[in-house]
Write a protein that holds these residues in place. Structure first.
Motif, PDB file in Angstrom:
ATOM      1  N   GLU A  12      -1.398   2.197   7.338  1.00 34.07           N
ATOM      2  CA  GLU A  12      -0.732   1.332   8.329  1.00 34.07           C
ATOM      3  C   GLU A  12      -1.428   1.514   9.678  1.00 34.07           C
ATOM      4  OE1 GLU A  12       3.728   1.666   8.049  1.00 34.07           O
ATOM      5  OE2 GLU A  12       3.090   2.744   6.253  1.00 34.07           O
ATOM      6  N   ASP A  60      -0.850  10.331   4.683  1.00 31.91           N
ATOM      7  CA  ASP A  60       0.334   9.551   4.343  1.00 31.91           C
ATOM      8  C   ASP A  60       0.537   9.581   2.818  1.00 31.91           C
ATOM      9  OD1 ASP A  60       2.452   7.752   4.599  1.00 31.91           O
ATOM     10  OD2 ASP A  60       1.130   6.078   4.098  1.00 31.91           O
ATOM     11  N   MET A  80       1.983   7.300   0.807  1.00 34.80           N
ATOM     12  CA  MET A  80       1.677   6.044   0.117  1.00 34.80           C
ATOM     13  C   MET A  80       0.375   5.463   0.654  1.00 34.80           C
ATOM     14  SD  MET A  80       4.200   5.385  -2.001  1.00 34.80           S
ATOM     15  CE  MET A  80       4.512   3.632  -2.202  1.00 34.80           C
ATOM     16  N   LYS A  98       8.817   9.812   8.199  1.00 35.01           N
ATOM     17  CA  LYS A  98       8.639   8.722   9.156  1.00 35.01           C
ATOM     18  C   LYS A  98      10.004   8.154   9.553  1.00 35.01           C
ATOM     19  CE  LYS A  98       4.259   7.057   7.299  1.00 35.01           C
ATOM     20  NZ  LYS A  98       3.642   5.884   6.680  1.00 35.01           N
TER      21      LYS A  98
HETATM   22 CA    CA Z   1       1.184   4.036   3.803  1.00 36.82          CA
END
Ligand code: CA
Length: 230
Positions: A10, A52, A54, A104
């Motif tokens: 992201e 991260d 994912m 997060k």
């Molecule tokens: Ca991610």
């Protein structure tokens, strides 16, 4: 300078974390997937990695396992970021080899505090690189060959440290200038040759100079595999 790699697909989160790290005087690299991260880690050793959970290619968990397989990043602190807050996820993250875990949305202040704590802990370890009969202690800044303490100048030490943390790969003189001397230094490529020569002289006394190999037309490689010797 302490170098931190952030692996996050992201872009907003990646940029935000990077900016915060830069403001805190860390040097940073960014990767948006595992493949990119693994490639970056071959070119530059990181002192800490933020991953991260994912990612678009393989999961952060799998990436951690791959990173841990590499000798020089066996003990590098890793912080895992995740959108999931289940206890079970936390456990599997830590099992895979992460040192810390954050949910997060990430609080930058908390992230910086955790980075500091992890770095303090990891820099307390003695970082020792061993290849064949060479042993380089990054913490104590010493080189031993066959258990004998070797007298080595600062630049030759830095050069050898780079080679020992990136074995079996060929680097051009220009790349070596960037990695060992720093990107903002403008030096002639012959500077590299001069220091390679000095380093070889030291190694030759201990019959280890053949590990520092010239690859004609390309540059240099450090390898204990002498079949590659050119
Ligand atoms: Ca991610």
């Amino acid at each position: 300078m302490t170098h931190i790699l952030i692996v996050e697909d992201e872009p907003e989160i990646r940029k935000m974390v990077c900016l915060a790290l830069k403001n805190a005087s860390y040097e940073t690299s960014e990767a948006e997937n595992s493949e990119q991260a693994l490639r970056l880690l071959l070119d530059k050793r990181s002192d800490l990695i933020i991953i991260d959970w994912m990612l678009p290619d393989i999961s952060g968990i799998k990436l951690i396992r791959k990173i841990r397989q590499r000798e020089i990043h066996k003990q590098t602190p890793i912080i895992m970021l995740t959108a999931r807050s289940e206890e079970e996820d936390k456990v599997s993250g830590l099992d895979a080899g992460a040192d810390d875990y954050m949910t997060k949305p990430v609080s930058i202040r908390e992230l910086l505090a955790r980075i500091k704590a992890l770095l303090r802990r990891s820099q307390g370890y003695e970082n020792i690189l061993t290849i064949a009969h060479l042993q380089l202690n990054e913490t104590a800044h010493t080189l031993h060959i066959d258990q004998q303490l070797i007298n080595i100048a600062y630049t030759e030490f830095k050069l050898l440290k780079f080679f020992m943390s990136h074995p079996n790969r060929v680097y051009s003189r220009n790349q070596l200038l960037d990695f060992v001397w720093g990107q903002n230094v403008f030096l002639d490529e012959r500077t590299v040759d001069v220091h390679i020569l000095r380093l070889r002289k030291i190694l030759k006394t201990y019959d280890a100079d053949k590990m520092l190999q010239t690859i004609r037309g390309i540059g240099y490689r450090f390898s204990s595999d002498l079949n590659h010797y050119v």
